[in-house]
Structure formats: C-alpha cells, structure tokens
Design a protein around this motif. Structure first.
Motif, PDB file in Angstrom:
ATOM      1  N   THR A 193       0.756  -1.151  -0.035  1.00 26.38           N
ATOM      2  CA  THR A 193       0.127   0.022   0.127  1.00 26.38           C
ATOM      3  C   THR A 193       0.706   1.195  -0.048  1.00 26.38           C
ATOM      4  O   THR A 193       2.172   1.080   0.162  1.00 26.38           O
ATOM      5  CB  THR A 193      -0.744   0.140   1.403  1.00 26.38           C
ATOM      6  N   LEU A 194       0.358   2.539  -0.186  1.00 32.90           N
ATOM      7  CA  LEU A 194       0.992   3.710  -0.161  1.00 32.90           C
ATOM      8  C   LEU A 194       1.649   3.858   0.946  1.00 32.90           C
ATOM      9  O   LEU A 194       2.686   4.446   1.188  1.00 32.90           O
ATOM     10  CB  LEU A 194       0.014   4.935  -0.367  1.00 32.90           C
ATOM     11  N   ARG A 203       4.677  -0.861   2.590  1.00 32.85           N
ATOM     12  CA  ARG A 203       5.212  -1.359   1.562  1.00 32.85           C
ATOM     13  C   ARG A 203       6.253  -2.529   1.842  1.00 32.85           C
ATOM     14  O   ARG A 203       7.171  -3.084   1.079  1.00 32.85           O
ATOM     15  CB  ARG A 203       6.226  -0.305   0.612  1.00 32.85           C
ATOM     16  N   CYS A 247      -2.509  14.691  -3.241  1.00 34.53           N
ATOM     17  CA  CYS A 247      -3.759  14.235  -4.339  1.00 34.53           C
ATOM     18  C   CYS A 247      -4.675  15.388  -4.706  1.00 34.53           C
ATOM     19  O   CYS A 247      -5.059  15.413  -5.735  1.00 34.53           O
ATOM     20  CB  CYS A 247      -4.530  13.046  -3.651  1.00 34.53           C
ATOM     21  N   ALA A 293      -5.780   7.085  -5.912  1.00 35.21           N
ATOM     22  CA  ALA A 293      -4.459   6.873  -5.911  1.00 35.21           C
ATOM     23  C   ALA A 293      -3.912   5.500  -4.797  1.00 35.21           C
ATOM     24  O   ALA A 293      -3.248   4.720  -5.684  1.00 35.21           O
ATOM     25  CB  ALA A 293      -3.578   7.998  -5.282  1.00 35.21           C
ATOM     26  N   ARG A 295      -4.774   2.489  -7.158  1.00 33.48           N
ATOM     27  CA  ARG A 295      -3.828   2.298  -8.136  1.00 33.48           C
ATOM     28  C   ARG A 295      -2.246   1.949  -7.895  1.00 33.48           C
ATOM     29  O   ARG A 295      -1.807   1.507  -8.901  1.00 33.48           O
ATOM     30  CB  ARG A 295      -4.126   3.907  -9.051  1.00 33.48           C
ATOM     31  N   TRP A 296      -1.897   2.741  -7.027  1.00 32.77           N
ATOM     32  CA  TRP A 296      -0.375   2.322  -6.739  1.00 32.77           C
ATOM     33  C   TRP A 296       0.020   0.927  -6.733  1.00 32.77           C
ATOM     34  O   TRP A 296       1.082   0.680  -7.354  1.00 32.77           O
ATOM     35  CB  TRP A 296       0.027   3.093  -5.207  1.00 32.77           C
ATOM     36  N   ARG A 337       1.645  -0.433  -9.787  1.00 28.68           N
ATOM     37  CA  ARG A 337       2.881   0.183 -10.320  1.00 28.68           C
ATOM     38  C   ARG A 337       4.133  -0.605  -9.924  1.00 28.68           C
ATOM     39  O   ARG A 337       4.951  -0.559 -10.310  1.00 28.68           O
ATOM     40  CB  ARG A 337       3.019   1.443  -9.756  1.00 28.68           C
ATOM     41  N   TRP A 369       2.994  10.530  -8.032  1.00 26.76           N
ATOM     42  CA  TRP A 369       3.502   9.550  -7.474  1.00 26.76           C
ATOM     43  C   TRP A 369       4.818   9.484  -6.860  1.00 26.76           C
ATOM     44  O   TRP A 369       5.028   9.130  -5.728  1.00 26.76           O
ATOM     45  CB  TRP A 369       3.771   8.470  -8.506  1.00 26.76           C
ATOM     46  N   ASP A 402       5.438   8.911  -3.077  1.00 23.55           N
ATOM     47  CA  ASP A 402       6.631   7.964  -2.428  1.00 23.55           C
ATOM     48  C   ASP A 402       7.379   8.608  -1.553  1.00 23.55           C
ATOM     49  O   ASP A 402       8.128   7.977  -0.555  1.00 23.55           O
ATOM     50  CB  ASP A 402       7.587   7.362  -3.898  1.00 23.55           C
TER      51      ASP A 402
END
Length: 329
Positions: free
Chosen positions: A207-208, A211, A268, A278, A281-282, A285, A318, A322
């Motif tokens: 997840t955002l 990780r 955001c 977000a 979607r993240w 990636r 992004w 991060d």
C-alpha cells in the motif's frame, strides 16, 4: 500462469463498457457485504454486487470468515442468474464456521448470532470448508482458492497445501494460493511449497503507507513465478479517508500514520486526484502485482474504486507520494 487464467472469466460478461473498470486488474472484495464493521442489508449487498457487474468488474473475492458465511451467501444470491462462466470467484479455506456453542454449522450454513470461525488446516478441514462455500455460493467450482491466514506454516504444509493442490488437479478450482496480512509466513509457504502455489494475496502490505511486502515476499514470489494480488489497499480506512476513517489494520491508526495519510491526501487534492483513487492504483505500479482487490459495501463505494482506473495520475504525484512514504519523511 494458472493465476492469470483464474482471474479471467471463461466467457466475457455483457456488463460494463470500454470506459469502465479494467476487469483484468480489478476485483471486488466482499468482506464488507459480510457486515464488516457495520451491518449491511441483504438488498444493499445485492445492489453492490450488481453495480460492480454494471461497472465491468468480473472478479469477486470472498471467504467463509467474512460474516461467518454471510458474505458468501449474499454473493451467491447476487450472482444467481449470472452466467457462471462470465465471472471469476475466489474464496478461502483454513477456517471452519462454528455456531455460538462452538459446533460446526451444517454444510452451507452460516454462524448466526455469536458464531465465529476457527482454524482448521487439515485436509478434511479444507474439504469441509470448500463444500460449505460451494453450497453458499450456489456453484460447483471456484476459480481461485486461498489458504486464509494460516497460523501454523508447518501444519499448513502437511495438510492444507496438499489438499489445495489435490483440488486443483481435480479441476474443482483453477488456481490456489495464500492470503494473509503477515509477510514472513507467506514468503515461507512460497519457498517451501516447491513452486506449487499460483498466487499470493498480501493484505495491507502493498500500500501507499505499508510497502513491507516489497522487501521479501514479492521477490520470493517473482523468483518462483507466483502471481500477486494486492488487497487491503486502504489499510482498513486511513488511505480511503484519514479524517472519517482513521484506522490502520482494523485498529486506530497511529498519529504518524494519520499525518502521512493527510499529507498524501493534500498532495492528491492538489493534483486533482482522490487519495482513494491513488491508493487503489499504486499497487499496480509495483513489479509483480497484477491485480488489486478493493472492498465495497455500497454502489457508491464501487464507483470510487471503478473510477480509479480512469483517473489521470500525473507522474509528479507518484513521486510526491513515494517521498511522503519514506521513513523519516
């Protein structure tokens, strides 16, 4: 890879359009319609699943543990009349449903008031659990069968994992895997099951904010050709709405977690994207992650998830997210 095949319905559905959610990478998590956190009426649960179909979603993830069978029962009712080959269904084994007195419920039953689930990693437990799931879902097969939060990896390797492989060999399931919120046991199962697993589903660990699966679990999965589905991408609330739902892994989020989520939400907003979009979607990636499952209890929540696939997320956002996620940021 068997995992990819299991995510794809045998026959494309007729719902949705080219502008709706990408069915190849999106799934509806059905824990919320099993009364997770708050009760959901039968009609509302059916409307949620129906709207997911309208938005083009064809992959549904449930488990006996979700509402002690209620989620599976409601999903099965909502999909009744839908071409079975046009949807893919995942459920889980490793826990059996018992009533308030601790007695196993009849095949296809639910736990009722005071009911719960208890761990059972034996071969018989796996077969009994799946038999009940099939009855509640009203189907003769599932596409993806997970081992759900195994408490003892050694016991799982002795009983549950061979049973999963047996069911796959028989064609009762198309793919098998493990779903869990802790990385180390899943990584060990990936390594010690001799490459037999098709997929892992780390819950809340890709997840955002968290990780941690990127450190060990995902490299182990990539090394052995095991697919990855990310679940719990909102970390149970804080990444959906850090003000209204400041929860992380079903507990109150720490001040630091809330602060990071609020800073992510502000970034955001400045980019014209919602934090929820977000967050959904993240994970896609991340190398090796091929699908995301997000829970919803209402059609409106389905729209939040489905709309995320169409949201334009600028690269600079992004990079900002991060940076916020890094320790000490």
């Amino acid at each position: 890879m068997a995992f990819r095949a299991a995510l794809r319905p045998l026959r494309p559905g007729s719902g949705g359009s080219a502008a709706t959610a990408a069915t190849s990478s999106s799934g509806l998590g059905c824990a919320p319609i099993g009364n997770l956190f708050t009760p959901v009426a039968d009609g509302d649960a059916e409307a949620t699943v129906g709207h997911a179909l309208e938005r083009g979603l064809r992959f549904f993830d449930t488990a006996p543990h979700y509402g002690e069978g209620v989620s599976e029962l409601r999903l099965g009712r909502a999909l009744a009349g839908v071409d079975r080959d046009s949807v893919a269904i995942a459920t889980k084994v490793g826990r059996v449903i018992v009533d308030a007195d601790g007695a196993p419920v009849p095949t296809g039953g639910t736990g009722g008031p005071g009911g719960t689930t208890v761990g059972d990693l034996s071969r018989d437990g796996v077969l009994r659990s799946l038999e009940g799931s099939l009855a509640r879902l009203g189907t003769d097969r599932v596409d993806l069968l997970y081992l759900h939060d195994p408490a003892d990896v050694d016991e799982a390797l002795r009983g549950a994992v061979p049973a999963l492989l047996e069911l796959r060999d028989q064609g009762v399931v198309r793919a098998v895997g493990v779903g869990m919120g802790r990385n180390a046991p899943v990584a060990r199962l990936v390594r010690e099951s001799a490459g037999a697993l098709d997929v892992v589903m780390p819950a809340g660990r890709v997840t955002l904010l968290d990780r941690s699966a990127l450190d060990d679990l995902l490299p182990a999965a990539r090394e052995r050709g095991v697919g990855v589905i990310a679940a719990g991408v909102y970390n149970s609330g804080v990444l959906a709405d850090p003000v209204a739902a400041p929860f992380f892994d079903y507990h109150p989020a720490s001040p630091e977690q809330v602060d990071r989520a609020l800073r992510m939400a502000a970034a955001c907003d400045a980019a014209g994207v919602t934090l929820a979009a977000a967050a959904a979607r993240w994970p896609l990636r991340v190398p090796g992650v091929e699908a995301v499952v997000v829970g919803a209890r209402t059609p409106a929540e389905v729209d939040v998830f489905a709309d995320a696939s169409d949201a334009a997320v600028p690269d600079h956002l992004w990079a900002t997210l991060d940076a916020i996620a890094r320790p000490g940021a």
